[in-house]
Design a protein around this motif. Structure first.
Motif, short mmCIF file in Angstrom:
data_model
loop_
_atom_site.label_atom_id
_atom_site.label_comp_id
_atom_site.label_asym_id
_atom_site.label_seq_id
_atom_site.Cartn_x
_atom_site.Cartn_y
_atom_site.Cartn_z
N LEU A 2 0.83 -1.21 0.00
CA LEU A 2 0.00 0.00 0.00
C LEU A 2 0.86 1.26 0.00
N ILE A 3 1.89 1.28 0.83
CA ILE A 3 2.77 2.45 0.93
C ILE A 3 3.49 2.71 -0.38
N PHE A 4 4.08 1.66 -0.96
CA PHE A 4 4.84 1.83 -2.20
C PHE A 4 3.94 2.22 -3.37
N GLU A 5 2.80 1.56 -3.48
CA GLU A 5 1.93 1.82 -4.63
C GLU A 5 1.28 3.20 -4.55
N LEU A 6 0.89 3.63 -3.37
CA LEU A 6 0.34 4.98 -3.23
C LEU A 6 1.41 6.04 -3.50
N SER A 7 2.60 5.83 -2.97
CA SER A 7 3.70 6.77 -3.21
C SER A 7 4.02 6.85 -4.69
N GLY A 8 4.07 5.68 -5.34
CA GLY A 8 4.36 5.64 -6.77
C GLY A 8 3.28 6.32 -7.59
N ALA A 9 2.03 6.14 -7.18
CA ALA A 9 0.91 6.75 -7.91
C ALA A 9 0.95 8.27 -7.78
N ILE A 10 1.25 8.78 -6.60
CA ILE A 10 1.32 10.23 -6.39
C ILE A 10 2.42 10.85 -7.24
N LEU A 11 3.60 10.22 -7.25
CA LEU A 11 4.72 10.74 -8.04
C LEU A 11 4.46 10.62 -9.54
N SER A 12 3.81 9.52 -9.95
CA SER A 12 3.48 9.34 -11.37
C SER A 12 2.44 10.35 -11.82
N PHE A 13 1.52 10.68 -10.93
CA PHE A 13 0.46 11.64 -11.25
C PHE A 13 1.04 13.00 -11.66
N ILE A 14 2.14 13.38 -11.02
CA ILE A 14 2.79 14.65 -11.35
C ILE A 14 3.17 14.70 -12.84
N VAL A 15 3.52 13.52 -13.38
CA VAL A 15 3.91 13.43 -14.79
C VAL A 15 2.68 13.32 -15.70
#
Length: 432
Positions: A134-147
């Motif tokens: 959950l932590i990794f996937e949410l963090s990855g989604a937030i950073l990917s969203f910026i792009v």
């Protein structure tokens, strides 16, 4: 049914669990609500896509972005998530969420599926796996969203970001950008490249190593032998792979690094692999064959197996004991590693031969690359996947299934012996 559950071995239960999820997924993906209007999806391609998702591979017969509706893409993401975490871990999570206890058979099943040394603390480990994911996937989604928000409406960018993060952390090369483009439009986007590499790396080193890195911080001396082997081998393979790819093909250093990381079971690409040289494809093939690490979301023979094989060869050549990081390597581990490597090599060679026999227009390198990608549950392809015949797709489905479960697990499924009844005197065989 309950009596049958307790009679079956762990290997058979795990194999049946994955097969059941694949079949359920193939039905969900072919539902009218899952397929976009005007798109024809036959069952073999639905089965192929479901297998690729559950086996966290990423090989595609149809483009996920152009074929499936948002609901179909949600089903696909869930199949990737279940496949990455493992059917047994997800099943245990559901049981715990319902407030029920996992019995001893279930605990042993989780232990075998997650490559744990013992059954102690299994439930606590499962909870940590879900929290870590959950932590990794949410963090990855937030950073990917910026792009992604720079190119798509906010709501669609959220969906793409979540899907991408789930696929990347579970080492599955699916994307929903459409037109079979994967991440090629973002080859020069440093943030998305690094975020994707980070998700792939942590998803590929295994939950046991992640837990050690968290509990023991960055104190290398306190790490277990397993963690040291996984981290050191992974780092060496990434660096060596990137250098070799830069030397063999016209890619940037960022592209070389990305493909070196991705080839170890993720399957994302920022360059069309059909344009790569045979030397570059061979580098990627070796990386795909080695794969990720035990207890991770990836496939391949695993980094630890590769390490033990190298140490065993060195030991035989120098007549010294097998050791690493001030630990002795048990002899049984080398024997098991040798069996896994030989079985994996046999699967790849036989699979390549069969594909060449069924696809006369496919070259040896293309077939070898495709089969190794399927076995390593990687998802990289030179572009031949959509045009494969039904027979080749069924072959690829079988190879992906074997690759996700592991050749040794598949072999043990068919093992019925109850022990040796006769012992023979040792003979002598000339070797070398």
């Amino acid at each position: 049914m309950k009596h049958l559950f307790h009679r079956l071995s762990s290997a058979r239960l795990i194999a049946l669990g994955f097969a059941a999820v694949i079949l359920i997924g193939s039905v969900l993906l072919i539902l009218p609500c899952s397929v976009q209007d005007g798109v024809q999806l036959n069952y073999i391609d639905s089965l192929y896509t479901s297998t690729s998702a559950v086996c966290v591979t990423g090989l595609i017969a149809v483009d996920a972005g152009d074929t499936f509706t948002p609901l179909g893409q949600f089903f696909l993401a869930m199949l990737i998530q279940v496949g990455g975490l493992g059917v047994t871990a997800v099943g245990a999570g559901v049981i715990l969420a319902m407030g029920k206890r996992v019995d001893m058979k279930g605990r042993n099943l989780i232990r075998d599926a997650m490559n744990l040394d013992s059954g102690r603390g299994v439930i606590r480990f499962v909870k940590s796996v879900f929290l870590t994911t959950l932590i990794f996937e949410l963090s990855g989604a937030i950073l990917s969203f910026i792009v992604f928000v720079q190119d798509y409406p906010p709501l669609k960018a959220i969906g793409i970001s979540l899907f991408h993060s789930v696929a990347a952390f579970n080492n599955s090369g699916f994307d929903i950008l459409g037109n079979f483009q994967n991440l090629i439009p973002y080859r020069d986007n440093v943030l998305l490249n690094l975020v994707t590499c980070g998700l792939i790396f942590f998803g590929g080193i295994g939950f046991l190593v992640i837990r050690e890195m968290w509990t023991k911080k960055l104190n290398w001396k306190k790490y277990s032998m397993h963690a040291k082997v996984v981290l050191s081998v992974s780092a060496v393979l990434i660096v060596v792979g990137a250098v070799l790819l830069k030397l063999t093909d016209d890619v940037t250093w960022l592209g070389a690094l990305f493909h070196s990381v991705s080839a170890r079971t993720a399957g994302f690409s920022t360059y069309p692999l059909g344009t790569f040289s045979d030397a570059g494809l061979l580098v990627l093939t070796v990386l795909m064959f080695i794969g990720a690490s035990p207890g991770s979301t990836g496939g391949g023979i695993k980094t630890s197996t590769f390490f033990v094989l190298l140490k065993g060869i060195k030991s035989a050549a120098t007549n010294q004991s097998e050791k690493a990081f001030r630990y002795a390597i048990p002899r049984d581990v080398f024997r098991k590693s040798s069996v896994i490597a030989l079985l994996a090599l046999a699967v790849v060679v036989i699979g390549t031969f069969l594909m060449l026999a069924m696809e006369p227009d496919v070259t040896l390198m293309q077939a070898l690359f495709e089969i190794t990608s399927a076995f390593g549950t990687v998802g990289l392809s030179t572009g031949i996947t959509p045009g494969l015949s039904v027979g080749s797709k069924l072959l690829s489905i079988l190879i992906m299934y074997i690759g996700r479960l592991g050749p040794l697990t598949i072999a043990s499924v068919w093992y019925f012996s109850h022990g040796e009844r006769v012992r023979y005197p040792e003979g002598n065989i000339a070797i070398g």
